[in-house]
Design an enzyme around this catalytic site. Sequence first.
Site, PDB file in Angstrom:
ATOM      1  N   CYS A   1       3.175  29.034 -15.579  1.00 55.40           N
ATOM      2  CA  CYS A   1       2.726  29.440 -16.912  1.00 55.40           C
ATOM      3  C   CYS A   1       2.185  28.261 -17.695  1.00 55.40           C
ATOM      4  CB  CYS A   1       3.887  30.082 -17.658  1.00 55.40           C
ATOM      5  SG  CYS A   1       4.734  31.259 -16.630  1.00 55.40           S
TER       6      CYS A   1
ATOM      7  N   TYR B   1       1.786  10.926  -3.581  1.00 53.10           N
ATOM      8  CA  TYR B   1       1.994  11.425  -4.942  1.00 53.10           C
ATOM      9  C   TYR B   1       1.893  12.949  -4.987  1.00 53.10           C
ATOM     10  CZ  TYR B   1       1.270   6.468  -5.493  1.00 53.10           C
ATOM     11  OH  TYR B   1       1.383   5.116  -5.344  1.00 53.10           O
TER      12      TYR B   1
ATOM     13  N   PRO C   1       0.827  -1.208   0.000  1.00 51.17           N
ATOM     14  CA  PRO C   1       0.000   0.000   0.000  1.00 51.17           C
ATOM     15  C   PRO C   1       0.861   1.257   0.000  1.00 51.17           C
ATOM     16  CG  PRO C   1       0.181  -0.856   2.216  1.00 51.17           C
ATOM     17  CD  PRO C   1       0.918  -1.832   1.335  1.00 51.17           C
TER      18      PRO C   1
HETATM   19  C1  LIG Z   1       2.562   2.376  -7.136  1.00 51.44           C
HETATM   20  C2  LIG Z   1       2.631   0.969  -6.724  1.00 51.44           C
HETATM   21  C3  LIG Z   1       2.058   0.560  -5.514  1.00 51.44           C
HETATM   22  C4  LIG Z   1       1.304   1.485  -4.593  1.00 51.44           C
HETATM   23  O1  LIG Z   1       0.085   1.903  -5.120  1.00 51.44           O
HETATM   24  P1  LIG Z   1      -0.960   2.698  -4.196  1.00 51.44           P
HETATM   25  O2  LIG Z   1      -2.114   2.935  -5.095  1.00 51.44           O
HETATM   26  O3  LIG Z   1      -0.314   3.956  -3.758  1.00 51.44           O
HETATM   27  O4  LIG Z   1      -1.302   1.817  -3.053  1.00 51.44           O
HETATM   28  C5  LIG Z   1       2.214  -0.772  -5.150  1.00 51.44           C
HETATM   29  N1  LIG Z   1       2.873  -1.645  -5.928  1.00 51.44           N
HETATM   30  C6  LIG Z   1       3.426  -1.286  -7.119  1.00 51.44           C
HETATM   31  C7  LIG Z   1       4.157  -2.295  -7.916  1.00 51.44           C
HETATM   32  C8  LIG Z   1       3.327   0.032  -7.541  1.00 51.44           C
HETATM   33  O5  LIG Z   1       3.871   0.368  -8.717  1.00 51.44           O
END
Ligand SMILES: *Cc1c(COP(=O)(O)O)cnc(C)c1O
Length: 423
Positions: free
Chosen positions: A345, A374, A274
Amino acid sequence: MHDFKYKNNHLYCEQVKVEDLAVKYGTPLYVYSHHTLIDHYIKLRKAFVQVFPLICYSVKANSNLAILKALVKRGAGLDIVSGGELFRALKAGCPPGKIVYASVGKTDKEIEDAIKAGILFFNVESLPEMENINRIAKKLNKVTNVAIRLNPDVEPKTHKFITTGKITNKFGIDLKSAYNILIYHSNFSNLKICGLHIHIGSQITEGSSFVAAIKKVITFINELKKEEISIQYLNIGGGLGIIYDNETPQTAFAYAKKILPLFKKTGLKVIMEPGRFIVGNAGILVVNVLYIKSTPKKKFIIVDGGMNDLIRPALYGAYHKILPLRANGDKKQALEKADVVGPICESADFFAKEREMPAVKEGDYLAVMSAGAYGFSMSSNYNSRRRAEEVMVSSAKAFVIRKRESYGDLVRNEAIPAFLLDL
Ligand SMILES: *Cc1c(COP(=O)(O)O)cnc(C)c1O
């Protein structure tokens, strides 16, 4: 749930008045709640306690060392996607045996570093990558663990830029090819294929697509058993959605309730990755109102943070709540439609469009909510803007976890070649 709440019409993070932080550290400013962060991690761990999962927090959601350290201290592992993230993970003191590494484009150097560090396993995304990891492991005289990232071809209901488990996405290996790899894996003298991995997308608020994907994988594992191939780990990825607006994402417990029965009697070790679920609602971006600009058609609230600080609205049309740090206690106050925009811009430089906003004036502070995931990790120096300061609050104390960049930082790695210096 999170720890950003109004008390006497002032927004607080835990026991700290956010405006005090904005005045002290300046804006744009990221503020994180340590309590919210840990609380989300613990909620997930408790929900899945029956299977004692290894929770590998997804570093890319927010890769600040203090965030990583807080989670690692609580026993989390880390999910990485680059050599830079491996560097961060080790720097934060994560035991290498709790690091998993996905990415469709791992370079030789990145693979070598990760093998040397002794990570738990690579999530392999293609056959050529697998051959390459095998070759590098052989050169290093090591046997390396890998998990095959499957593309289960499911359709999670989320933004098309953040689905990753459809067969047209670049991620993972289709089931049939994976089956063939597993059957003929004797070709890979220096690999141990010990797991399977899926990660079907992000900000998924319904359990059904997770269930569909995991069911497919478990059926697949049962087929492999018939060929006497056993799989030790199932990494179910991340992707759990959170509340930005009025979504009703499943809670950790509701998610566990749907998923856990699928693991019964499989004996699989469960890994999850997660990111957003843990850190998304643990952070806000605080900005200051520079100008109110009224045009014949529109009202713009121009703030001092922009898409270089938080690109999600521009990139995905993502919704973030925007709250004033000082609430007007009057419940019947008039709202007025406005666009909340940054100084950059680009017309994509907005945090909100046609949003019903309370009256705000120049100099007021606004909080862009749910910006922990993010947010900073996708920020840039576009328009030569210095990246924001980041602060972590724990109870009544605030700690700077990344200082604001200086102008010097902006040009640190640049050089003017001698021939341009001639007059
Ligand atoms: C980005 C990513 C995650 C995390 O995704 P979330 O939506 O932030 O939980 C987990 N595993 C992989 C391989 C990812 O690329």
